[in-house]
Design a protein around this motif. Sequence first.
Motif, PDB file in Angstrom:
ATOM      1  N   SER A   1       0.810  -1.219   0.000  1.00 55.06           N
ATOM      2  CA  SER A   1       0.000   0.000   0.000  1.00 55.06           C
ATOM      3  C   SER A   1       0.844   1.270   0.000  1.00 55.06           C
ATOM      4  CB  SER A   1      -0.937   0.014   1.210  1.00 55.06           C
ATOM      5  OG  SER A   1      -0.183   0.046   2.421  1.00 55.06           O
ATOM      6  N   ARG A   2       2.163   1.140   0.274  1.00 51.53           N
ATOM      7  CA  ARG A   2       3.042   2.315   0.347  1.00 51.53           C
ATOM      8  C   ARG A   2       4.021   2.397  -0.830  1.00 51.53           C
ATOM      9  NH1 ARG A   2       4.964   2.298   6.714  1.00 51.53           N
ATOM     10  NH2 ARG A   2       2.875   2.245   7.661  1.00 51.53           N
TER      11      ARG A   2
ATOM     12  N   LYS B   1       5.633   6.071   3.616  1.00 52.44           N
ATOM     13  CA  LYS B   1       4.331   6.210   4.281  1.00 52.44           C
ATOM     14  C   LYS B   1       3.584   7.430   3.771  1.00 52.44           C
ATOM     15  CE  LYS B   1       2.284   6.215   8.916  1.00 52.44           C
ATOM     16  NZ  LYS B   1       2.589   6.204  10.374  1.00 52.44           N
TER      17      LYS B   1
ATOM     18  N   ASN C   1       3.349   8.445   0.866  1.00 50.56           N
ATOM     19  CA  ASN C   1       2.745   8.230  -0.452  1.00 50.56           C
ATOM     20  C   ASN C   1       1.224   8.104  -0.373  1.00 50.56           C
ATOM     21  OD1 ASN C   1       5.235   8.277  -1.679  1.00 50.56           O
ATOM     22  ND2 ASN C   1       5.409   6.048  -1.913  1.00 50.56           N
ATOM     23  N   ARG C   2       0.720   7.659   0.779  1.00 50.91           N
ATOM     24  CA  ARG C   2      -0.729   7.543   0.957  1.00 50.91           C
ATOM     25  C   ARG C   2      -1.273   8.905   1.370  1.00 50.91           C
ATOM     26  NH1 ARG C   2      -3.087   2.386   1.376  1.00 50.91           N
ATOM     27  NH2 ARG C   2      -5.016   3.582   1.609  1.00 50.91           N
TER      28      ARG C   2
ATOM     29  N   SER D   1      -4.290   9.910   1.225  1.00 55.41           N
ATOM     30  CA  SER D   1      -5.514   9.662   1.983  1.00 55.41           C
ATOM     31  C   SER D   1      -5.811   8.172   1.867  1.00 55.41           C
ATOM     32  CB  SER D   1      -6.682  10.494   1.437  1.00 55.41           C
ATOM     33  OG  SER D   1      -7.028  10.068   0.125  1.00 55.41           O
ATOM     34  N   ARG D   2      -6.916   7.726   2.475  1.00 55.78           N
ATOM     35  CA  ARG D   2      -7.234   6.303   2.410  1.00 55.78           C
ATOM     36  C   ARG D   2      -7.412   5.835   0.968  1.00 55.78           C
ATOM     37  NH1 ARG D   2     -10.071   2.731   1.071  1.00 55.78           N
ATOM     38  NH2 ARG D   2     -11.426   4.186  -0.011  1.00 55.78           N
TER      39      ARG D   2
ATOM     40  N   ARG E   1      -6.449   7.699  -1.917  1.00 55.53           N
ATOM     41  CA  ARG E   1      -5.606   8.365  -2.924  1.00 55.53           C
ATOM     42  C   ARG E   1      -4.134   8.089  -2.674  1.00 55.53           C
ATOM     43  NH1 ARG E   1      -4.022  14.055  -4.034  1.00 55.53           N
ATOM     44  NH2 ARG E   1      -4.087  14.368  -6.293  1.00 55.53           N
ATOM     45  N   PHE E   2      -3.440   7.683  -3.740  1.00 55.53           N
ATOM     46  CA  PHE E   2      -2.011   7.423  -3.673  1.00 55.53           C
ATOM     47  C   PHE E   2      -1.275   8.460  -4.518  1.00 55.53           C
ATOM     48  CE2 PHE E   2       1.973   5.624  -5.059  1.00 55.53           C
ATOM     49  CZ  PHE E   2       2.441   4.939  -3.947  1.00 55.53           C
TER      50      PHE E   2
ATOM     51  N   ALA F   1      -5.627   4.340  -4.402  1.00 54.00           N
ATOM     52  CA  ALA F   1      -4.712   3.616  -3.522  1.00 54.00           C
ATOM     53  C   ALA F   1      -4.863   2.103  -3.652  1.00 54.00           C
ATOM     54  CB  ALA F   1      -4.937   4.046  -2.071  1.00 54.00           C
ATOM     55  N   ASP F   2      -6.094   1.619  -3.734  1.00 54.38           N
ATOM     56  CA  ASP F   2      -6.304   0.172  -3.828  1.00 54.38           C
ATOM     57  C   ASP F   2      -5.846  -0.369  -5.183  1.00 54.38           C
ATOM     58  OD1 ASP F   2      -7.306   0.183  -1.284  1.00 54.38           O
ATOM     59  OD2 ASP F   2      -9.410   0.207  -1.902  1.00 54.38           O
TER      60      ASP F   2
ATOM     61  N   ASN G   1      -3.414   0.924  -6.995  1.00 53.17           N
ATOM     62  CA  ASN G   1      -1.955   0.925  -6.922  1.00 53.17           C
ATOM     63  C   ASN G   1      -1.462  -0.309  -6.162  1.00 53.17           C
ATOM     64  OD1 ASN G   1       0.771   2.535  -7.002  1.00 53.17           O
ATOM     65  ND2 ASN G   1       0.520   1.936  -4.870  1.00 53.17           N
TER      66      ASN G   1
END
Length: 257
Positions: free
Chosen positions: A198-199, A209, A211-212, A214-215, A217-218, A229-230, A232
């Motif tokens: 996730s990072r 860390k 890079n996230r 928001s929950r 958005r990456f 984010a998911d 990615n």
Amino acid sequence: MKLSVQVKLLPMPHQAAALEETLYACNEAGESDLLFRDGMWFLMATCEVPEAGLNTSVTQFLGIDLGIVNIATTSDGQIMAGRRLNRGRLRERTLRQKLQRKNTPSAKRRLKKRRRKEARRVKDINHKIAKHVVAEAERTGRGIALEDLTGIRARVRLRKPQRATLHSWAFAQLGAFIVYKARKAGVPVVHVDPAYTSRTCAECGHIGKANRASRARFVCRSCGFVDHADRNGSRNIRHRAEELWRCGAHQQPQTHP
């Protein structure tokens, strides 16, 4: 590999015909159990279904990121069963709390019935997601990449409002459904280490860390790559599976605890 077929027994000719057709389509019929549940009779018919040979010629994988908010996100960018399933979970959890406070015999009976209903609903959604994922991988000639989430509940630390959501998360069931449906279709499944998926930037590989953003958005702090984010994360899962496959993962038994 055994599959359970549920047929509601009713005094109607088409029900008997449906059961006969189901058993005829199977390679070999096995044991059957007659169950009485919630005022209805069910015949659990077990049959042997042959597995397709494993497709070891694949070179690409469909990455699947399993999450709490978005139940499954593919590396193709498809997000499945997020808000609808979680709204249902919240509704059921609120109702359970009310029934538990009442603590009457009727409330206990209703609580037990609602618990089974929720479990059936989640199981049905997981079956549909698994069927779609396997069908897409089979159609495009790819394997399936999943995270090895063994022991995730013990490792993850969440705030109290999020704990109930985590413990109602049926990711293990969904993963098991994907594995057995894939095995039946001959689609290889590779489990990868979930650390930092996730990072990590799926474009340049930078890990951070921050890079996230928001929950959902990456944003890579190194190359500026922006993605959901998911999605990615699912691309990172795909990359790891493809690397393992090139290193000989297809020579290992296709099983997972």
